[in-house]
Scaffold this motif. Structure first.
Motif, PDB file in Angstrom:
ATOM      1  N   GLY A  10       0.811  -1.217   0.000  1.00 52.13           N
ATOM      2  CA  GLY A  10       0.000   0.000   0.000  1.00 52.13           C
ATOM      3  C   GLY A  10       0.839   1.258   0.000  1.00 52.13           C
ATOM      4  N   GLY A  11       1.976   1.211  -0.679  1.00 56.11           N
ATOM      5  CA  GLY A  11       2.768   2.418  -0.872  1.00 56.11           C
ATOM      6  C   GLY A  11       2.306   3.120  -2.136  1.00 56.11           C
ATOM      7  N   PRO A  12       3.052   4.114  -2.591  1.00 57.11           N
ATOM      8  CA  PRO A  12       2.622   4.877  -3.771  1.00 57.11           C
ATOM      9  C   PRO A  12       2.358   4.036  -5.011  1.00 57.11           C
ATOM     10  CG  PRO A  12       4.412   6.004  -2.682  1.00 57.11           C
ATOM     11  CD  PRO A  12       4.255   4.669  -1.996  1.00 57.11           C
ATOM     12  N   SER A  13       3.211   3.068  -5.307  1.00 59.44           N
ATOM     13  CA  SER A  13       3.019   2.288  -6.534  1.00 59.44           C
ATOM     14  C   SER A  13       1.775   1.413  -6.472  1.00 59.44           C
ATOM     15  CB  SER A  13       4.250   1.425  -6.815  1.00 59.44           C
ATOM     16  OG  SER A  13       5.367   2.248  -7.072  1.00 59.44           O
ATOM     17  N   GLY A  14       1.573   0.721  -5.347  1.00 55.62           N
ATOM     18  CA  GLY A  14       0.394  -0.126  -5.209  1.00 55.62           C
ATOM     19  C   GLY A  14      -0.898   0.668  -5.222  1.00 55.62           C
ATOM     20  N   LEU A  15      -0.899   1.798  -4.509  1.00 51.05           N
ATOM     21  CA  LEU A  15      -2.098   2.639  -4.468  1.00 51.05           C
ATOM     22  C   LEU A  15      -2.387   3.260  -5.830  1.00 51.05           C
ATOM     23  CD1 LEU A  15      -1.476   4.391  -1.040  1.00 51.05           C
ATOM     24  CD2 LEU A  15      -3.251   2.685  -1.540  1.00 51.05           C
ATOM     25  N   LEU A  16      -1.333   3.702  -6.521  1.00 52.44           N
ATOM     26  CA  LEU A  16      -1.523   4.298  -7.845  1.00 52.44           C
ATOM     27  C   LEU A  16      -2.061   3.257  -8.827  1.00 52.44           C
ATOM     28  CD1 LEU A  16      -1.257   6.700  -9.780  1.00 52.44           C
ATOM     29  CD2 LEU A  16       1.124   6.029 -10.135  1.00 52.44           C
ATOM     30  N   LEU A  17      -1.509   2.052  -8.797  1.00 52.32           N
ATOM     31  CA  LEU A  17      -2.007   0.989  -9.665  1.00 52.32           C
ATOM     32  C   LEU A  17      -3.477   0.706  -9.365  1.00 52.32           C
ATOM     33  CD1 LEU A  17      -1.654  -1.205 -11.798  1.00 52.32           C
ATOM     34  CD2 LEU A  17      -0.760  -2.696  -9.975  1.00 52.32           C
ATOM     35  N   SER A  18      -3.833   0.617  -8.096  1.00 54.29           N
ATOM     36  CA  SER A  18      -5.216   0.374  -7.708  1.00 54.29           C
ATOM     37  C   SER A  18      -6.133   1.468  -8.238  1.00 54.29           C
ATOM     38  CB  SER A  18      -5.311   0.284  -6.181  1.00 54.29           C
ATOM     39  OG  SER A  18      -6.634   0.091  -5.774  1.00 54.29           O
ATOM     40  N   GLN A  19      -5.689   2.711  -8.127  1.00 49.13           N
ATOM     41  CA  GLN A  19      -6.491   3.850  -8.590  1.00 49.13           C
ATOM     42  C   GLN A  19      -6.672   3.804 -10.111  1.00 49.13           C
ATOM     43  OE1 GLN A  19      -8.131   5.966  -6.835  1.00 49.13           O
ATOM     44  NE2 GLN A  19      -8.559   7.671  -8.189  1.00 49.13           N
ATOM     45  N   LEU A  20      -5.598   3.551 -10.835  1.00 51.63           N
ATOM     46  CA  LEU A  20      -5.684   3.501 -12.295  1.00 51.63           C
ATOM     47  C   LEU A  20      -6.583   2.361 -12.759  1.00 51.63           C
ATOM     48  CD1 LEU A  20      -1.934   4.238 -13.112  1.00 51.63           C
ATOM     49  CD2 LEU A  20      -3.887   5.706 -13.706  1.00 51.63           C
ATOM     50  N   VAL A  30      -5.975  -3.890  -2.160  1.00 51.77           N
ATOM     51  CA  VAL A  30      -4.576  -3.637  -1.832  1.00 51.77           C
ATOM     52  C   VAL A  30      -4.316  -4.232  -0.459  1.00 51.77           C
ATOM     53  CG1 VAL A  30      -2.807  -1.871  -1.431  1.00 51.77           C
ATOM     54  CG2 VAL A  30      -4.570  -1.490  -3.178  1.00 51.77           C
ATOM     55  N   LEU A  31      -3.310  -5.099  -0.373  1.00 50.79           N
ATOM     56  CA  LEU A  31      -2.901  -5.671   0.906  1.00 50.79           C
ATOM     57  C   LEU A  31      -1.627  -4.981   1.368  1.00 50.79           C
ATOM     58  CD1 LEU A  31      -3.380  -9.487   0.215  1.00 50.79           C
ATOM     59  CD2 LEU A  31      -4.955  -7.925   1.375  1.00 50.79           C
ATOM     60  N   GLU A  32      -1.653  -4.430   2.570  1.00 53.61           N
ATOM     61  CA  GLU A  32      -0.493  -3.736   3.145  1.00 53.61           C
ATOM     62  C   GLU A  32      -0.232  -4.331   4.514  1.00 53.61           C
ATOM     63  OE1 GLU A  32       2.546  -1.858   4.370  1.00 53.61           O
ATOM     64  OE2 GLU A  32       1.912  -1.386   2.330  1.00 53.61           O
ATOM     65  N   VAL A 120      -8.205  -1.082   0.960  1.00 59.71           N
ATOM     66  CA  VAL A 120      -6.804  -1.204   1.354  1.00 59.71           C
ATOM     67  C   VAL A 120      -6.839  -1.907   2.698  1.00 59.71           C
ATOM     68  CG1 VAL A 120      -4.647  -0.013   1.874  1.00 59.71           C
ATOM     69  CG2 VAL A 120      -6.199   0.933   0.151  1.00 59.71           C
ATOM     70  N   ASP A 121      -6.396  -3.162   2.711  1.00 57.50           N
ATOM     71  CA  ASP A 121      -6.536  -4.018   3.881  1.00 57.50           C
ATOM     72  C   ASP A 121      -5.174  -4.225   4.526  1.00 57.50           C
ATOM     73  OD1 ASP A 121      -7.687  -5.783   5.699  1.00 57.50           O
ATOM     74  OD2 ASP A 121      -7.493  -7.494   4.360  1.00 57.50           O
ATOM     75  N   VAL A 122      -5.116  -4.030   5.846  1.00 63.56           N
ATOM     76  CA  VAL A 122      -3.901  -4.343   6.585  1.00 63.56           C
ATOM     77  C   VAL A 122      -3.909  -5.846   6.807  1.00 63.56           C
ATOM     78  CG1 VAL A 122      -2.617  -4.005   8.711  1.00 63.56           C
ATOM     79  CG2 VAL A 122      -3.857  -2.090   7.687  1.00 63.56           C
ATOM     80  N   SER A 123      -2.881  -6.514   6.267  1.00 63.72           N
ATOM     81  CA  SER A 123      -2.872  -7.972   6.290  1.00 63.72           C
ATOM     82  C   SER A 123      -1.457  -8.498   6.465  1.00 63.72           C
ATOM     83  CB  SER A 123      -3.442  -8.504   4.977  1.00 63.72           C
ATOM     84  OG  SER A 123      -3.238  -9.887   4.885  1.00 63.72           O
ATOM     85  N   PRO A 124      -1.254  -9.380   7.443  1.00 62.39           N
ATOM     86  CA  PRO A 124       0.066 -10.001   7.575  1.00 62.39           C
ATOM     87  C   PRO A 124       0.484 -10.749   6.311  1.00 62.39           C
ATOM     88  CG  PRO A 124      -1.289 -10.480   9.492  1.00 62.39           C
ATOM     89  CD  PRO A 124      -2.182  -9.825   8.467  1.00 62.39           C
ATOM     90  N   ALA A 125      -0.478 -11.161   5.504  1.00 67.23           N
ATOM     91  CA  ALA A 125      -0.149 -11.879   4.262  1.00 67.23           C
ATOM     92  C   ALA A 125       0.601 -10.984   3.288  1.00 67.23           C
ATOM     93  CB  ALA A 125      -1.418 -12.400   3.600  1.00 67.23           C
ATOM     94  N   ALA A 126       0.458  -9.676   3.454  1.00 70.39           N
ATOM     95  CA  ALA A 126       1.167  -8.760   2.572  1.00 70.39           C
ATOM     96  C   ALA A 126       2.647  -8.707   2.894  1.00 70.39           C
ATOM     97  CB  ALA A 126       0.561  -7.361   2.664  1.00 70.39           C
ATOM     98  N   ALA A 127       3.028  -9.282   4.030  1.00 73.43           N
ATOM     99  CA  ALA A 127       4.429  -9.294   4.420  1.00 73.43           C
ATOM    100  C   ALA A 127       5.142 -10.474   3.771  1.00 73.43           C
ATOM    101  CB  ALA A 127       4.549  -9.368   5.934  1.00 73.43           C
TER     102      ALA A 127
END
Length: 156
Positions: A10-20, A30-32, A120-127
């Motif tokens: 859920g940084g700039p690249s992931g959020l921008l891709l999601s938005q586009l 988005v998993l962060e 945008v979900d906070v998820s340990p799986a994103a680690a």
């Protein structure tokens, strides 16, 4: 929960891709691994290349960047008192950079995802480890074990 596209980070690249993708009618999640507060609390560099600034505009999240950012068409390098200017326009085919904090653009992207009901979900799986814990990410996206295993087998 099932979605068309899962984005890890859920940084700039992931959020921008999601938005586009959202603007093209494609659902994303988005998993962060960190909280929004943590992500927005990281202080990062703020020099945006011409192409990234153009993508922010395409994603309809550039209003504040265009208003508050500073356009630079070159920079100066100092070496033992000798100053050399590097002309970005000259050496990049007319491009420039925008100086705008990464924390601020991430905030703009989070706000855009909120306005459009993006997830945008906070998820340990994103680690995921560098080798990729894709199975846990698929499970976090709502796939059952059998579906996730089948999806893994289909990967190149």
């Amino acid at each position: 929960m099932k979605t068309q596209v899962g984005i890890i980070g859920g940084g700039p690249s992931g959020l921008l891709l999601s938005q586009l993708l959202h603007l093209q009618g494609i659902e994303t999640v988005v998993l962060e691994r960190h909280s929004r507060e943590y992500v927005l609390g990281r202080i990062r560099a703020g020099v945006l290349e011409h192409g990234f600034a153009a993508l922010m505009r395409e994603a309809q999240v550039a209003e504040r960047m265009d208003r508050e950012g500073e356009i630079h068409d070159g920079f100066v390098i100092a070496n033992h008192g000798d100053l050399k200017r590097v002309d970005l326009h000259k050496y990049s085919g007319g491009s420039s950079v925008v100086v705008y904090g990464q924390t601020e653009l991430t905030k703009d992207l989070y706000e855009a995802r909120d306005r459009m009901k993006g997830i945008v979900d906070v998820s340990p799986a994103a680690a995921a480890s560098p080798s990729g814990d894709i199975l846990n990410a698929l499970l976090a996206l709502g796939y059952n074990e059998r579906e996730a295993q089948a999806a893994l087998k289909a990967l190149p």
